[in-house]
Motif scaffolding. Structure first.
Motif, mmCIF file in Angstrom:
data_model
loop_
_atom_site.group_PDB
_atom_site.id
_atom_site.type_symbol
_atom_site.label_atom_id
_atom_site.label_comp_id
_atom_site.label_asym_id
_atom_site.label_seq_id
_atom_site.Cartn_x
_atom_site.Cartn_y
_atom_site.Cartn_z
ATOM 1 N N GLY A 56 0.845 -1.191 0.000
ATOM 2 C CA GLY A 56 0.000 0.000 0.000
ATOM 3 C C GLY A 56 0.878 1.237 0.000
ATOM 4 N N SER A 57 1.593 1.423 1.116
ATOM 5 C CA SER A 57 2.488 2.572 1.254
ATOM 6 C C SER A 57 3.655 2.170 2.147
ATOM 7 N N THR A 58 4.871 2.409 1.691
ATOM 8 C CA THR A 58 6.030 2.060 2.529
ATOM 9 C C THR A 58 6.092 2.958 3.770
ATOM 10 N N ASN A 59 5.607 4.202 3.658
ATOM 11 C CA ASN A 59 5.576 5.053 4.855
ATOM 12 C C ASN A 59 4.617 4.462 5.897
ATOM 13 N N ALA A 60 3.488 3.944 5.438
ATOM 14 C CA ALA A 60 2.533 3.336 6.373
ATOM 15 C C ALA A 60 3.160 2.120 7.055
ATOM 16 N N GLN A 69 6.372 -1.088 -6.133
ATOM 17 C CA GLN A 69 5.060 -0.549 -6.495
ATOM 18 C C GLN A 69 4.286 -0.220 -5.226
ATOM 19 N N GLN A 70 3.509 0.848 -5.261
ATOM 20 C CA GLN A 70 2.586 1.158 -4.166
ATOM 21 C C GLN A 70 1.192 1.352 -4.746
ATOM 22 N N THR A 71 0.212 0.890 -3.982
ATOM 23 C CA THR A 71 -1.165 1.076 -4.437
ATOM 24 C C THR A 71 -1.836 2.233 -3.702
ATOM 25 N N GLY A 97 0.180 5.064 -2.340
ATOM 26 C CA GLY A 97 1.303 5.943 -2.028
ATOM 27 C C GLY A 97 0.818 7.322 -1.632
ATOM 28 N N ARG A 98 1.464 7.910 -0.648
ATOM 29 C CA ARG A 98 1.006 9.218 -0.211
ATOM 30 C C ARG A 98 2.025 10.326 -0.459
ATOM 31 N N GLY A 99 1.503 11.490 -0.787
ATOM 32 C CA GLY A 99 2.312 12.693 -0.906
ATOM 33 C C GLY A 99 2.111 13.550 0.332
ATOM 34 N N ARG A 100 2.498 14.797 0.263
ATOM 35 C CA ARG A 100 2.308 15.692 1.409
ATOM 36 C C ARG A 100 0.852 16.149 1.453
ATOM 37 N N ARG A 101 0.432 16.571 2.647
ATOM 38 C CA ARG A 101 -0.901 17.149 2.851
ATOM 39 C C ARG A 101 -2.034 16.323 2.249
ATOM 40 N N GLY A 102 -1.969 15.034 2.443
ATOM 41 C CA GLY A 102 -3.069 14.182 2.008
ATOM 42 C C GLY A 102 -3.122 13.922 0.508
ATOM 43 N N ARG A 103 -2.128 14.394 -0.224
ATOM 44 C CA ARG A 103 -2.142 14.146 -1.668
ATOM 45 C C ARG A 103 -1.686 12.718 -1.965
ATOM 46 N N ALA A 104 -1.954 12.266 -3.168
ATOM 47 C CA ALA A 104 -1.561 10.901 -3.551
ATOM 48 C C ALA A 104 -0.243 10.937 -4.314
ATOM 49 N N TRP A 105 0.534 9.864 -4.147
ATOM 50 C CA TRP A 105 1.768 9.695 -4.910
ATOM 51 C C TRP A 105 1.607 8.464 -5.786
ATOM 52 N N GLU A 106 1.749 8.632 -7.067
ATOM 53 C CA GLU A 106 1.611 7.503 -7.989
ATOM 54 C C GLU A 106 2.913 6.719 -8.046
ATOM 55 N N SER A 107 2.806 5.416 -7.860
ATOM 56 C CA SER A 107 3.974 4.526 -7.784
ATOM 57 C C SER A 107 3.786 3.305 -8.652
ATOM 58 N N ALA A 143 11.740 18.797 -14.577
ATOM 59 C CA ALA A 143 10.587 17.910 -14.352
ATOM 60 C C ALA A 143 10.804 17.104 -13.075
ATOM 61 N N LYS A 144 9.716 16.861 -12.343
ATOM 62 C CA LYS A 144 9.846 16.168 -11.048
ATOM 63 C C LYS A 144 10.150 14.686 -11.257
ATOM 64 N N ILE A 145 11.231 14.228 -10.640
ATOM 65 C CA ILE A 145 11.546 12.804 -10.711
ATOM 66 C C ILE A 145 11.458 12.127 -9.341
ATOM 67 N N VAL A 200 10.642 7.582 -6.154
ATOM 68 C CA VAL A 200 11.469 7.928 -7.316
ATOM 69 C C VAL A 200 10.824 7.366 -8.573
ATOM 70 N N ASN A 201 10.654 8.198 -9.561
ATOM 71 C CA ASN A 201 10.188 7.735 -10.866
ATOM 72 C C ASN A 201 11.382 7.128 -11.587
ATOM 73 N N VAL A 202 11.467 5.805 -11.525
ATOM 74 C CA VAL A 202 12.601 5.128 -12.153
ATOM 75 C C VAL A 202 12.273 4.813 -13.609
ATOM 76 N N GLY A 213 -0.302 14.131 -17.269
ATOM 77 C CA GLY A 213 -1.486 14.932 -16.981
ATOM 78 C C GLY A 213 -1.433 15.674 -15.660
ATOM 79 N N LEU A 214 -0.244 15.784 -15.077
ATOM 80 C CA LEU A 214 -0.118 16.572 -13.854
ATOM 81 C C LEU A 214 -0.065 18.056 -14.242
ATOM 82 N N PRO A 215 -0.339 18.932 -13.280
ATOM 83 C CA PRO A 215 -0.268 20.363 -13.585
ATOM 84 C C PRO A 215 1.173 20.855 -13.814
ATOM 85 N N TYR A 216 2.147 19.989 -13.558
ATOM 86 C CA TYR A 216 3.547 20.372 -13.809
ATOM 87 C C TYR A 216 4.248 19.159 -14.407
ATOM 88 N N PRO A 217 5.382 19.347 -15.067
ATOM 89 C CA PRO A 217 6.027 18.214 -15.722
ATOM 90 C C PRO A 217 6.656 17.223 -14.741
HETATM 91 C C1 BT5 Z 1 5.712 14.374 -2.506
HETATM 92 O O1 BT5 Z 1 4.503 14.905 -2.183
HETATM 93 O O2 BT5 Z 1 6.367 14.716 -3.449
HETATM 94 C C2 BT5 Z 1 6.179 13.272 -1.574
HETATM 95 C C3 BT5 Z 1 6.057 11.919 -2.210
HETATM 96 C C4 BT5 Z 1 6.580 10.844 -1.306
HETATM 97 C C5 BT5 Z 1 6.331 9.470 -1.845
HETATM 98 C C6 BT5 Z 1 7.027 8.418 -1.038
HETATM 99 S S1 BT5 Z 1 7.079 6.884 -1.844
HETATM 100 C C7 BT5 Z 1 7.669 6.125 -0.419
HETATM 101 C C8 BT5 Z 1 6.868 6.704 0.726
HETATM 102 N N1 BT5 Z 1 5.620 6.011 0.910
HETATM 103 C C9 BT5 Z 1 4.560 6.795 0.666
HETATM 104 O O3 BT5 Z 1 3.360 6.435 0.749
HETATM 105 N N2 BT5 Z 1 4.981 8.031 0.309
HETATM 106 C C10 BT5 Z 1 6.439 8.117 0.332
HETATM 107 P P1 BT5 Z 1 3.864 16.190 -2.835
HETATM 108 O O4 BT5 Z 1 4.885 17.277 -2.908
HETATM 109 O O5 BT5 Z 1 2.616 16.427 -2.074
HETATM 110 O O6 BT5 Z 1 3.543 15.748 -4.297
HETATM 111 C C11 BT5 Z 1 2.364 15.021 -4.602
HETATM 112 C C12 BT5 Z 1 1.837 15.552 -5.900
HETATM 113 O O7 BT5 Z 1 2.772 15.220 -6.927
HETATM 114 C C13 BT5 Z 1 0.540 14.927 -6.326
HETATM 115 O O8 BT5 Z 1 -0.539 15.718 -5.913
HETATM 116 C C14 BT5 Z 1 0.636 14.884 -7.839
HETATM 117 O O9 BT5 Z 1 0.284 16.138 -8.413
HETATM 118 C C15 BT5 Z 1 2.120 14.738 -8.060
HETATM 119 N N3 BT5 Z 1 2.557 13.361 -8.262
HETATM 120 C C16 BT5 Z 1 1.959 12.213 -7.876
HETATM 121 N N4 BT5 Z 1 2.696 11.157 -8.212
HETATM 122 C C17 BT5 Z 1 3.793 11.641 -8.828
HETATM 123 C C18 BT5 Z 1 4.940 11.044 -9.406
HETATM 124 N N5 BT5 Z 1 5.124 9.720 -9.407
HETATM 125 N N6 BT5 Z 1 5.865 11.858 -9.977
HETATM 126 C C19 BT5 Z 1 5.722 13.191 -9.975
HETATM 127 N N7 BT5 Z 1 4.665 13.819 -9.430
HETATM 128 C C20 BT5 Z 1 3.718 13.050 -8.858
#
Ligand code: BT5
Length: 269
Positions: free
Chosen positions: A20-24, A44-46, A48-58, A133-135, A158-160, A166-170
């Protein structure tokens, strides 16, 4: 597997195909009383979380890695660990993909520089960019341990091999720069580099030394920025990062404003 220096320093790694998430997982380990120095790494994560409740695609083949540690440092110092991770990963990439990094000469194995900016850059607070572009992104979480101390979870995605579209930024993936690269290689370089930079941070030089290195490869210094904060948007010129890791922005009236948390957009839009 863990590289020699990380193993010698007492780190462990638990590897997964898909989670699900390695942070979890890392937080669960802290809750269960694990004393730390353990990496959770997945292809792979199903969820994955970003900051402030956002999702991270893995998607499969990318790297999701979370380190759980219980540092001795005072609580006020702990936010600095996000910068340690950023610098460690930046240095790891410089070794893995010298073409991308040597231009700056910063980590250049041969010490050369042609005066151009590195194609890899750190974006405040916690992103890595390649050609703008964000990697990679970093998510720092903290968990107070019942047994005492604070567990810090440093998650890095890391985007390996694939980056979302389709993100708002590259966004981009490391495979665009080296088609042969794989997640295990990236993880080993990161884990090795982490040991080096954590020792620098923990061994007395602290956040200021890490920030010094961070500044050398910061994206967008001198550029116009819009910083999205809980209270609204601040526009101005990105002057520098101070020794504590605050983003320093000079607004239209010449005031220097220190920002602790926010999302940065380059340019005036
Ligand atoms: C981050 O959040 O950039 C932190 C991401 C951390 C992910 C790692 S993976 C291992 C560990 N386990 C987890 O569950 N999380 C951590 P933020 O700055 O909030 O960026 C999230 C935003 O980036 C999303 O709202 C999307 O717009 C965009 N995004 C999502 N997936 C992306 C990706 N693979 N590459 C680039 N941008 C992405």
């Amino acid at each position: 597997p863990l590289p020699p220096r990380a193993a010698a320093a007492g780190y462990r790694v638990i590897g997964f195909d898909s989670v699900g998430s390695t942070n979890a997982l890392a937080i669960d380990a802290a809750k269960a009383g694990d004393g730390g120095k353990v990496w959770f790494a997945a292809l792979q994560q199903t969820e994955g979380r970003g900051r402030r409740g956002r999702a991270w695609e893995s998607p499969y083949g990318n790297l999701a890695a979370s380190l759980m540690i219980v540092p001795d440092a005072p609580a006020s110092a702990l936010p600095g660990l996000g910068f340690v991770a950023g610098v460690a990963f930046d240095a790891a990439l410089a070794r893995l993909l010298p073409d991308l990094a040597l231009r700056s000469g910063i980590d250049g194995a041969d010490g050369t520089s042609d005066g151009q900016r590195a194609r890899i850059a750190l974006k405040w607070p916690n992103d890595l960019l390649a050609d703008g572009a964000k990697i990679a992104g970093i998510l720092l979480e903290a968990f107070p341990r019942p047994a005492g101390g604070t567990a810090i979870i440093i998650g890095i995605g890391v985007n390996v091999v694939a980056a979302p579209e389709g993100l708002p930024y590259p966004a981009s993936a490391l495979s665009a720069f080296n088609p042969a690269i794989d997640a295990a290689t990236v993880f080993e370089a990161l884990a090795e580099s982490w040991v080096e930079w954590y020792e620098i941070w923990n061994g007395g030089q602290g956040t200021p030394r890490v920030i010094e290195r961070w500044r050398e490869n910061a994206a967008g210094v001198g550029a116009e920025v819009a910083v999205q904060r809980p209270g609204g948007v601040l526009r101005g010129i990105f002057e520098t990062i101070d020794d504590a890791g605050h983003l320093i922005v000079r607004d239209d009236e010449g005031h220097r404003i220190a920002i602790t948390a926010g999302d940065v957009h380059f340019g005036t839009t």
